[in-house]
Scaffold this active site. Structure first.
Site, PDB file in Angstrom:
ATOM      1  N   ASP A 221     -28.047  29.196  22.175  1.00 32.46           N
ATOM      2  CA  ASP A 221     -26.676  29.327  22.680  1.00 32.46           C
ATOM      3  C   ASP A 221     -26.219  27.907  23.021  1.00 32.46           C
ATOM      4  O   ASP A 221     -27.044  26.979  23.077  1.00 32.46           O
ATOM      5  CB  ASP A 221     -26.707  30.233  23.935  1.00 32.46           C
ATOM      6  N   CYS A 261     -25.402  33.723  19.661  1.00 30.49           N
ATOM      7  CA  CYS A 261     -24.325  34.618  20.094  1.00 30.49           C
ATOM      8  C   CYS A 261     -22.967  34.170  19.559  1.00 30.49           C
ATOM      9  O   CYS A 261     -22.054  34.980  19.413  1.00 30.49           O
ATOM     10  CB  CYS A 261     -24.290  34.721  21.610  1.00 30.49           C
TER      11      CYS A 261
END
Ligand code: CP
Ligand code: NVA
Length: 305
Positions: A221, A261
């Site tokens: 991320d 993500c």
């Protein structure tokens, strides 16, 4: 009435039921069949931060189920034009469910306190449960089963890694966070994760290369989340050795997949070669946001397929 503030709110069986609904709805959609199980149901999307995936996947998802979404941005004046209490009590008379993205988790908790309809966390600084549902769905599709798979998150202790750690703990996957010691979960946070899951297999390490050696999925991320923009430069220095690149992927088993993500900062936490490489599943993963949230909406609104 149930809410989803974090995956601590769901039992293992409930997560599995949501995943089953999600897969069923995804398969039916692929065949051109759409359910009207949420016909005339309204979802309010209350967002304090930007979003592509969460907003659009909720809007399209509920529409495919026969319902309708209302996007409420900053101009509704939530917590500014009137109190959260007044706002929540009024809004929840108009809609069947609320999905909320707020900076502070406590803001979401206030909304829940006064809402008379289910509330879904669409991302706070503390957790991102909808993301983790889509992520485990993606891993399940890849490997057919989740139990004893190993997810390695390369990055910091944040909303996404916390949600993944809980999802793994509840579903029988091993979870490892690989990142600088100062950015790992504190002992108290680790205890919270472990005690909230039936069989948590949770580790933290500064050795990303060692961690990915047994990984089935490698996840990263951004180094600075929304709201941490002032820390960006410092974090770029602190995470410089934690980029997911071809060299790190080479240390993992060949079958390991790469997940993110999104949105990604290409060239920082991940290289183009990995994002666009053969092990990357990031596009399918983002697509699964919609399928997972459709399953979640059906379950949360107590419908059957
Ligand atoms: N992953 C995710 O939540 O993306 P958005 O910020 O675009 O919604
Ligand atoms: N950790 C990131 C996730 C974005 C989907 C953030 O909070 O900005």
């Amino acid at each position: 009435m149930r809410h989803l503030l974090s995956l601590f709110d769901l039992t293992t069986d409930e997560i599995k039921q949501i995943l089953t609904y999600s897969l069923q709805l995804k398969a039916e959609l692929a065949e051109g069949n759409r359910h009207s199980v949420l016909a005339s149901h309204n979802l309010a999307l209350l967002f304090e931060k930007p979003s592509l995936r969460t907003r659009v996947s909720f809007e399209s998802g509920i529409s495919q189920l026969g319902g309708h979404a209302l996007f409420l941005g900053q101009e509704v004046g939530w917590g500014k034009r009137e109190s959260v209490k007044d706002f929540s009590e009024v809004l929840s008379q108009y809609v069947d469910v609320i999905a909320c993205r707020s900076y502070k988790h406590s803001t979401l908790e206030q909304l829940v306190e006064y809402s008379t309809v289910p509330v879904i966390n669409a991302l706070t600084d503390y957790s991102h449960p909808c993301q983790a549902l889509a992520d485990v769905l993606t891993i399940q599709e890849e490997f057919e089963s989740l139990e004893n798979r190993h997810l390695v998150f390369v990055g910091d202790a944040n909303n996404v890694s916390r949600s993944l750690a809980i999802a793994c703990g509840k579903l029988g996957l091993k979870f490892t966070l690989a990142g600088p010691a100062a950015y790992q979960f504190t002992d108290q946070e680790k205890t919270e994760i472990e005690s909230g899951c039936a069989v948590a297999n949770f580790e933290q390490t500064e050795d990303a290369v060692g961690a990915v050696a047994s990984a089935d999925a490698i996840y990263t991320d951004v180094w600075a989340s929304m709201g941490q923009e002032k820390e960006q430069k410092q974090r770029e220095q602190d995470f410089a050795d934690y980029q997911v690149n071809e060299s790190l992927m080479a240390a993992a088993p060949e079958h390991a997949i790469f997940l993110h993500c999104l949105p990604a900062k290409r060239g920082q936490e991940v290289t183009d070669a990995v994002m666009d490489g053969p092990q990357s599943r990031v596009v399918a993963q983002a697509g699964n946001r919609m399928h997972a949230q459709k399953g979640l909406l059906v379950w949360l609104l107590d419908k059957q397929l």
